[in-house]
Motif scaffolding. Structure first.
Motif, mmCIF file in Angstrom:
data_model
loop_
_atom_site.group_PDB
_atom_site.id
_atom_site.type_symbol
_atom_site.label_atom_id
_atom_site.label_comp_id
_atom_site.label_asym_id
_atom_site.label_seq_id
_atom_site.Cartn_x
_atom_site.Cartn_y
_atom_site.Cartn_z
ATOM 1 N N MET A 1 10.950 -15.339 5.470
ATOM 2 C CA MET A 1 10.445 -15.369 6.856
ATOM 3 C C MET A 1 11.266 -14.415 7.717
ATOM 4 S SD MET A 1 10.258 -18.597 9.468
ATOM 5 C CE MET A 1 9.565 -18.422 11.092
ATOM 6 N N ASP A 2 10.600 -13.566 8.461
ATOM 7 C CA ASP A 2 11.294 -12.646 9.347
ATOM 8 C C ASP A 2 11.882 -13.391 10.529
ATOM 9 O OD1 ASP A 2 10.602 -10.491 7.757
ATOM 10 O OD2 ASP A 2 8.682 -10.202 8.812
ATOM 11 N N PRO A 3 12.988 -12.897 11.088
ATOM 12 C CA PRO A 3 13.550 -13.527 12.279
ATOM 13 C C PRO A 3 12.535 -13.571 13.404
ATOM 14 C CG PRO A 3 15.076 -11.917 11.360
ATOM 15 C CD PRO A 3 13.783 -11.744 10.636
ATOM 16 N N PRO A 4 12.442 -14.703 14.118
ATOM 17 C CA PRO A 4 11.469 -14.795 15.200
ATOM 18 C C PRO A 4 11.883 -13.925 16.378
ATOM 19 C CG PRO A 4 12.906 -16.719 15.198
ATOM 20 C CD PRO A 4 13.258 -15.924 13.977
ATOM 21 N N GLY A 5 10.949 -13.708 17.299
ATOM 22 C CA GLY A 5 11.253 -12.912 18.483
ATOM 23 C C GLY A 5 12.076 -13.712 19.466
ATOM 24 N N PHE A 6 13.412 -13.586 19.372
ATOM 25 C CA PHE A 6 14.275 -14.402 20.210
ATOM 26 C C PHE A 6 14.143 -14.049 21.694
ATOM 27 C CE2 PHE A 6 16.919 -14.703 16.187
ATOM 28 C CZ PHE A 6 16.489 -16.003 15.911
ATOM 29 N N THR A 7 13.948 -12.779 21.996
ATOM 30 C CA THR A 7 13.760 -12.386 23.395
ATOM 31 C C THR A 7 12.483 -12.990 23.955
ATOM 32 O OG1 THR A 7 14.932 -10.297 23.029
ATOM 33 C CG2 THR A 7 13.531 -10.451 24.990
ATOM 34 N N ALA A 8 11.415 -12.963 23.143
ATOM 35 C CA ALA A 8 10.150 -13.564 23.564
ATOM 36 C C ALA A 8 10.313 -15.059 23.793
ATOM 37 C CB ALA A 8 9.069 -13.308 22.514
ATOM 38 N N SER A 9 11.071 -15.731 22.922
ATOM 39 C CA SER A 9 11.312 -17.170 23.071
ATOM 40 C C SER A 9 12.106 -17.458 24.344
ATOM 41 C CB SER A 9 12.069 -17.716 21.858
ATOM 42 O OG SER A 9 11.309 -17.570 20.679
ATOM 43 N N LEU A 10 13.066 -16.586 24.621
ATOM 44 C CA LEU A 10 13.909 -16.755 25.806
ATOM 45 C C LEU A 10 13.073 -16.691 27.082
ATOM 46 C CD1 LEU A 10 17.045 -16.900 26.523
ATOM 47 C CD2 LEU A 10 16.831 -14.474 27.027
ATOM 48 N N VAL A 11 12.249 -15.643 27.197
ATOM 49 C CA VAL A 11 11.428 -15.459 28.396
ATOM 50 C C VAL A 11 10.324 -16.505 28.470
ATOM 51 C CG1 VAL A 11 9.899 -13.874 29.624
ATOM 52 C CG2 VAL A 11 11.927 -12.983 28.441
ATOM 53 N N ALA A 12 9.654 -16.753 27.342
ATOM 54 C CA ALA A 12 8.552 -17.712 27.335
ATOM 55 C C ALA A 12 9.032 -19.113 27.680
ATOM 56 C CB ALA A 12 7.872 -17.719 25.964
ATOM 57 N N GLY A 13 10.209 -19.482 27.185
ATOM 58 C CA GLY A 13 10.766 -20.794 27.509
ATOM 59 C C GLY A 13 11.029 -20.946 29.003
ATOM 60 N N GLY A 14 11.582 -19.899 29.607
ATOM 61 C CA GLY A 14 11.838 -19.947 31.047
ATOM 62 C C GLY A 14 10.570 -20.056 31.865
ATOM 63 N N VAL A 15 9.552 -19.270 31.496
ATOM 64 C CA VAL A 15 8.265 -19.320 32.193
ATOM 65 C C VAL A 15 7.646 -20.713 32.074
ATOM 66 C CG1 VAL A 15 5.890 -18.458 32.169
ATOM 67 C CG2 VAL A 15 7.790 -16.860 31.982
ATOM 68 N N ALA A 16 7.704 -21.287 30.879
ATOM 69 C CA ALA A 16 7.147 -22.618 30.657
ATOM 70 C C ALA A 16 7.886 -23.668 31.478
ATOM 71 C CB ALA A 16 7.214 -22.970 29.174
ATOM 72 N N GLY A 17 9.213 -23.563 31.524
ATOM 73 C CA GLY A 17 10.009 -24.530 32.265
ATOM 74 C C GLY A 17 9.721 -24.516 33.755
ATOM 75 N N VAL A 18 9.653 -23.330 34.336
ATOM 76 C CA VAL A 18 9.368 -23.209 35.765
ATOM 77 C C VAL A 18 7.955 -23.699 36.075
ATOM 78 C CG1 VAL A 18 9.044 -21.591 37.669
ATOM 79 C CG2 VAL A 18 11.005 -21.341 36.153
ATOM 80 N N SER A 19 6.996 -23.358 35.229
ATOM 81 C CA SER A 19 5.601 -23.750 35.452
ATOM 82 C C SER A 19 5.456 -25.260 35.510
ATOM 83 C CB SER A 19 4.709 -23.199 34.336
ATOM 84 O OG SER A 19 4.739 -21.791 34.315
ATOM 85 N N VAL A 20 6.031 -25.946 34.538
ATOM 86 C CA VAL A 20 5.853 -27.394 34.481
ATOM 87 C C VAL A 20 6.611 -28.093 35.609
ATOM 88 C CG1 VAL A 20 7.778 -27.991 32.940
ATOM 89 C CG2 VAL A 20 5.662 -29.301 32.848
ATOM 90 N N ASP A 21 7.781 -27.582 35.979
ATOM 91 C CA ASP A 21 8.542 -28.214 37.061
ATOM 92 C C ASP A 21 7.833 -28.082 38.402
ATOM 93 O OD1 ASP A 21 10.507 -29.302 35.583
ATOM 94 O OD2 ASP A 21 12.119 -27.976 36.255
ATOM 95 N N LEU A 22 7.281 -26.911 38.683
ATOM 96 C CA LEU A 22 6.598 -26.705 39.958
ATOM 97 C C LEU A 22 5.368 -27.607 40.092
ATOM 98 C CD1 LEU A 22 6.743 -22.817 40.338
ATOM 99 C CD2 LEU A 22 8.010 -24.511 41.668
ATOM 100 N N ILE A 23 4.679 -27.843 38.971
ATOM 101 C CA ILE A 23 3.438 -28.613 39.023
ATOM 102 C C ILE A 23 3.685 -30.116 38.985
ATOM 103 C CG2 ILE A 23 1.276 -29.096 37.774
ATOM 104 C CD1 ILE A 23 1.346 -26.145 36.861
ATOM 105 N N LEU A 24 4.675 -30.548 38.205
ATOM 106 C CA LEU A 24 4.831 -31.981 37.950
ATOM 107 C C LEU A 24 5.978 -32.650 38.701
ATOM 108 C CD1 LEU A 24 4.172 -32.115 34.109
ATOM 109 C CD2 LEU A 24 2.570 -32.382 35.995
ATOM 110 N N PHE A 25 6.717 -31.907 39.495
ATOM 111 C CA PHE A 25 7.851 -32.483 40.218
ATOM 112 C C PHE A 25 7.475 -33.721 41.037
ATOM 113 C CE2 PHE A 25 10.884 -32.850 43.688
ATOM 114 C CZ PHE A 25 12.099 -32.689 43.038
ATOM 115 N N PRO A 26 6.365 -33.706 41.789
ATOM 116 C CA PRO A 26 6.006 -34.898 42.583
ATOM 117 C C PRO A 26 5.748 -36.135 41.727
ATOM 118 C CG PRO A 26 4.784 -32.982 43.326
ATOM 119 C CD PRO A 26 5.436 -32.595 42.037
ATOM 120 N N LEU A 27 5.120 -35.967 40.564
ATOM 121 C CA LEU A 27 4.848 -37.112 39.693
ATOM 122 C C LEU A 27 6.138 -37.727 39.166
ATOM 123 C CD1 LEU A 27 1.749 -35.937 37.619
ATOM 124 C CD2 LEU A 27 1.816 -37.658 39.424
ATOM 125 N N ASP A 28 7.121 -36.901 38.888
ATOM 126 C CA ASP A 28 8.400 -37.423 38.409
ATOM 127 C C ASP A 28 9.103 -38.204 39.511
ATOM 128 O OD1 ASP A 28 10.446 -37.450 36.221
ATOM 129 O OD2 ASP A 28 11.649 -36.507 37.790
#
Length: 223
Positions: A1-28
């Motif tokens: 298995m080739d090494p995964p795209g760590f840079t892509a994981s880094l950026v995608a993880g950050g985008v996902a984290g910000v997206s979910v926090d902005l939308i779901l903060f009131p429910l929490d």
């Protein structure tokens, strides 16, 4: 298995984290107030449910980035020696390396298993929206089974300094909640928690897969 795209994981993880926090903060916020020992209304009710969202959004990018790059690296590192029946163990190890909490140990192996099952049924890799659906189911289930621990955490956080609850003994807090309120107390806020985390799983893991796939595709197309 080739090494995964760590840079892509880094950026995608950050985008996902910000997206979910902005939308779901009131429910929490609502969920936390439902679990408060003083009751929902006295804990603030629906007032100021967006208070603190800027700092949460700022902190979520590096936290989610760190989680996903660790998760992807551990999955890649363990892949060579993993047989099919050890896959859930690999995903549990990867999740615990990224964030050592019971919730992740339930959610991520289930998410990966659901994606694998769906991929097998349709004879191709899941799309990002399918990954999001799997994330919603995995998140909802993990939210349900870990609600008592979340109740204990909330009680400890809100306890008065010097009280027995404030000492942080989770088992003691759970026993006290069970003694006074029974099963309903242990699962206080379970439905908004499941709803929020199911939606969060859909957004968080779907956004992660979509952003990561896009970045990897752009990387392959670049000269």
């Amino acid at each position: 298995m080739d090494p995964p795209g760590f840079t892509a994981s880094l950026v995608a993880g950050g985008v996902a984290g910000v997206s979910v926090d902005l939308i779901l903060f009131p429910l929490d916020t609502i969920k936390t107030r439902l679990q408060s020992p003083q009751g929902f209304n006295k804990a603030g009710g629906f007032r100021g449910i967006y208070a603190g969202i800027p700092s949460a959004a700022i902190g979520s990018f590096p936290n989610a980035s760190a989680f996903f790059i660790t998760y992807e690296y551990v999955k890649w590192f363990l892949h060579a020696d993993s047989s099919s029946y050890l896959m859930p163990v690999k995903h549990m190890l990867a999740a615990s390396a990224g964030e050592v909490i019971p919730f992740s140990l339930v959610q991520f192996p289930l998410w990966e298993s659901l994606k694998a099952l769906w991929s097998w049924r349709q004879d191709r890799m899941v799309d990002s929206w399918q990954s999001a659906v799997c994330g919603a189911f995995a998140g909802g289930f993990a939210a349900m089974v870990t609600t008592p621990l979340d109740v204990a955490k909330t009680r400890i956080m809100l306890a008065k300094a010097g009280s027995s609850t404030a000492s942080g003994n989770v088992l003691s807090v759970l026993h006290e909640v069970w003694r006074i309120q029974g099963l309903s107390g242990l699962f206080a806020g379970v439905f908004p928690r499941m709803a929020a985390i199911s939606l969060g799983g859909f957004i968080f893991l779907g956004a992660y897969d979509q952003t990561r796939s896009l970045l990897l595709k752009l990387g392959k197309e670049s000269p």
